[in-house]
Design an enzyme around this catalytic site. Sequence first.
Site, PDB file in Angstrom:
ATOM      1  N   ASN A 160      48.740  29.893  65.421  1.00 41.81           N
ATOM      2  CA  ASN A 160      50.049  29.295  65.736  1.00 41.81           C
ATOM      3  C   ASN A 160      51.208  30.191  65.285  1.00 41.81           C
ATOM      4  OD1 ASN A 160      49.905  29.128  62.995  1.00 41.81           O
ATOM      5  ND2 ASN A 160      50.035  26.907  62.851  1.00 41.81           N
ATOM      6  N   HIS A 186      51.483  31.539  62.221  1.00 42.57           N
ATOM      7  CA  HIS A 186      51.799  31.491  60.780  1.00 42.57           C
ATOM      8  C   HIS A 186      51.480  32.822  60.102  1.00 42.57           C
ATOM      9  CE1 HIS A 186      47.569  29.725  59.574  1.00 42.57           C
ATOM     10  NE2 HIS A 186      47.578  31.027  59.375  1.00 42.57           N
ATOM     11  N   GLU A 213      53.902  27.673  58.138  1.00 42.98           N
ATOM     12  CA  GLU A 213      53.556  27.072  59.424  1.00 42.98           C
ATOM     13  C   GLU A 213      54.796  26.927  60.307  1.00 42.98           C
ATOM     14  OE1 GLU A 213      50.520  27.031  59.948  1.00 42.98           O
ATOM     15  OE2 GLU A 213      49.330  25.618  58.781  1.00 42.98           O
TER      16      GLU A 213
HETATM   17  C1  F6R Z   1      45.381  34.218  54.544  1.00 40.70           C
HETATM   18  C2  F6R Z   1      46.596  33.898  55.264  1.00 40.70           C
HETATM   19  C3  F6R Z   1      46.582  33.497  56.693  1.00 40.70           C
HETATM   20  C4  F6R Z   1      45.614  34.315  57.565  1.00 40.70           C
HETATM   21  C5  F6R Z   1      45.642  33.820  59.009  1.00 40.70           C
HETATM   22  C6  F6R Z   1      44.672  34.566  59.882  1.00 40.70           C
HETATM   23  O1  F6R Z   1      45.668  34.533  53.195  1.00 40.70           O
HETATM   24  O2  F6R Z   1      47.627  33.922  54.677  1.00 40.70           O
HETATM   25  O3  F6R Z   1      47.883  33.607  57.215  1.00 40.70           O
HETATM   26  O4  F6R Z   1      45.977  35.669  57.507  1.00 40.70           O
HETATM   27  O5  F6R Z   1      45.336  32.448  59.040  1.00 40.70           O
HETATM   28  O6  F6R Z   1      43.376  34.270  59.452  1.00 40.70           O
HETATM   29  P1  F6R Z   1      42.115  35.062  60.023  1.00 40.70           P
HETATM   30  O7  F6R Z   1      42.228  36.444  59.554  1.00 40.70           O
HETATM   31  O8  F6R Z   1      40.942  34.343  59.409  1.00 40.70           O
HETATM   32  O9  F6R Z   1      42.176  34.916  61.507  1.00 40.70           O
END
Ligand code: F6R
Length: 236
Positions: free
Chosen positions: A136, A138, A143
Site C-alpha cells: 500500500n 507504506h 500507513e
Molecule cells: C519492515 C518495514 C516494512 C517493509 C515492507 C515491505 O521493517 O518497515 O515497511 O519494508 O512491509 O516488506 P517486504 O520486504 O516483506 O515485502
Amino acid sequence: MKIIRTKTYEEMSHEAAKILAAQIVLKPNAVLGLATGSSPIGLYDQLIEWNKQGELDFSQIRSINLDEYCGLDGTNDQSYRYFMDTHLFDHVNIDKQNTNVPNGKAADYAAEGARYDALIEQMGGIDIQLLGIGPNGHIGFNEPDEFFTKETHVVDLDPSTIEANARFFASADDVPRQAVTMGMGGIMGAKKILLIASGASKKEILEKALFGPITPEVPASLLQLHPDVTVVCAVD
Ligand code: F6R
C-alpha cells in the site's frame, strides 16, 4: 533520485549490499537505518558473507531499525528484534549494544517514541536508511493516511499490511494489530535513502511512489522530496 533496475532478487540484493557496504567502508562508525521483511534478507546474507571474508567490519557500526510490533519482545520469534538478530546481527561482528529496535513492550508508547527520536538525534542522525515498500506504499509502518506523521509513533496496521505479513505468522489472526514505527521525519532526516523492492506485485505501487503525486495516501511518495535516494528494484 537514482534508480537501478535489476533482473532478479539476487541481483537486487547484491547491488543494494554494495551500497550499504560502501557506506560502512567510508564511515566505519556509520549509523545504519535498517529494515525487516523479505526484501532485505538477501542483502543481509551478502553483508554477512563479506564480513566472514574479512572484507567488512561492523565493530563500530551503530544501527537503528524502523519498526517493531506492539506486544512482542525480542524473544518472540516474530518480533523484528528477533528478525534482526537471526538475519544479521548474530552473524557479524556488530556490538549488539549498538543496535536499536523500538521497544514493542513499552509501557508508554508516547514516551518510547520520544526516546527513539531523541536517540536518532544523539547518534548524530542516520547515515543511510534502508527501506522496503509495502503493497500500500507504506515505509516503516507509516500507513496511508490523511497526513504524514513526523515522530516515532504507534500505528494501527492497515488490513492490507496484516494480510501481507500473515505469511510470517500461523494465521492473519496472529498478526499484531499495532506497531511502533519511526515517523516520516526520522526517515526523511536520513542523509541517504536506499529503497529496495522486488517482485511484479511491487511494480505498480513503486511507480506511484516514485512518479505519482506526493500524498500521505502513498507514504513512500514523500521520498521524492529527499535529496539522496537510490532505488534498487527487480519488479519487471
Ligand atoms: C519492515 C518495514 C516494512 C517493509 C515492507 C515491505 O521493517 O518497515 O515497511 O519494508 O512491509 O516488506 P517486504 O520486504 O516483506 O515485502
